[in-house]
Design a protein around this motif. Structure first.
Motif, short mmCIF file in Angstrom:
data_model
loop_
_atom_site.label_atom_id
_atom_site.label_comp_id
_atom_site.label_asym_id
_atom_site.label_seq_id
_atom_site.Cartn_x
_atom_site.Cartn_y
_atom_site.Cartn_z
N ALA A 119 0.69 -1.12 -0.17
CA ALA A 119 0.11 -0.11 0.02
C ALA A 119 0.89 1.32 0.05
CB ALA A 119 -1.00 0.06 1.34
N GLU A 120 1.89 1.16 0.60
CA GLU A 120 2.98 2.28 0.81
C GLU A 120 3.61 2.64 -0.60
OE1 GLU A 120 7.00 3.26 3.01
OE2 GLU A 120 5.42 2.15 4.37
N ASN A 121 4.24 1.22 -1.13
CA ASN A 121 4.92 1.30 -2.19
C ASN A 121 4.32 1.92 -3.45
OD1 ASN A 121 7.34 0.58 -1.02
ND2 ASN A 121 7.26 -1.42 -1.67
N PHE A 122 2.82 1.58 -3.61
CA PHE A 122 2.21 1.67 -4.52
C PHE A 122 1.20 2.59 -4.38
CE2 PHE A 122 4.14 -2.51 -5.17
CZ PHE A 122 4.82 -2.24 -6.21
N GLU A 123 1.16 3.39 -3.61
CA GLU A 123 0.20 4.40 -3.19
C GLU A 123 -0.25 5.19 -4.57
OE1 GLU A 123 0.80 7.34 0.06
OE2 GLU A 123 2.91 7.48 -0.71
N ASN A 124 0.71 5.50 -5.34
CA ASN A 124 0.66 6.29 -6.42
C ASN A 124 0.39 5.72 -7.76
OD1 ASN A 124 1.20 8.75 -4.94
ND2 ASN A 124 3.40 8.56 -5.15
N VAL A 125 0.03 4.33 -7.58
CA VAL A 125 -0.44 3.72 -8.73
C VAL A 125 -1.97 3.38 -8.78
CG1 VAL A 125 -0.32 1.53 -10.22
CG2 VAL A 125 1.82 2.39 -8.90
N ASP A 126 -2.72 4.03 -9.42
CA ASP A 126 -4.10 4.12 -9.33
C ASP A 126 -4.34 3.08 -10.51
OD1 ASP A 126 -7.07 4.21 -9.92
OD2 ASP A 126 -6.82 6.37 -9.87
#
Length: 154
Positions: A119-126
């Protein structure tokens, strides 16, 4: 395949490697048979072979959907698995291979987002927005929705 064809295939595959290696948290490693594999942690997104083959894993259901839609083919060695194969002979094949690898990447990101680190690593991947951008079918989208997450609006 002649030397010229092999060089052309290698150039096309190099374009795929350059693109996919730039995605967040993707690592590239050597793969057997003159290959390069792309991983997200322990998960393989897919791999390429210098002579013009791209192999991408999916669930069997998703693979069947993609093969049925003509987006890829069954794997050239293990056709009964979830693996797919795309032959790279021209620019269109490069784009389709990147599309397939991005789809695999998003599938893994969608699952990894369920973990605190993911969730932290990919928070900017929608994931949902990217699936829209990729123009996936409702059947492909349904495979993602079955796995959960699919948040939008970042």
């Amino acid at each position: 395949m002649g030397d010229r064809d092999q060089r052309q295939a290698a150039r096309l595959v190099d374009r795929i490697i350059e693109e996919v290696a730039a995605w967040p948290h993707v690592e590239t490693n050597e793969h057997r048979f003159e290959g390069r594999e792309f991983t997200l942690g322990p998960r393989e997104v897919g791999h390429v072979h210098r002579w013009g083959i791209v192999d991408v894993p999916f669930t069997k259901r998703l693979r069947e959907t993609l093969v049925g839609e003509g987006a890829t083919e069954e794997h050239h060695v293990v056709p009964e698995s979830g693996w797919t194969t795309r032959y790279v002979e021209d620019d269109e094949d490069v784009e389709q291979s990147i599309w397939l690898l991005r789809l695999s990447y998003l599938y893994h990101v969608n699952n990894l987002k369920k973990t605190p680190k993911g969730a932290e690593n990919f928070e900017n991947v929608d994931v949902a927005a990217e699936l829209d951008d990729l123009g996936v079918s409702e059947a492909v989208r349904a495979a993602f929705e079955r796995r959960g997450v699919m948040e939008t609006g970042k």
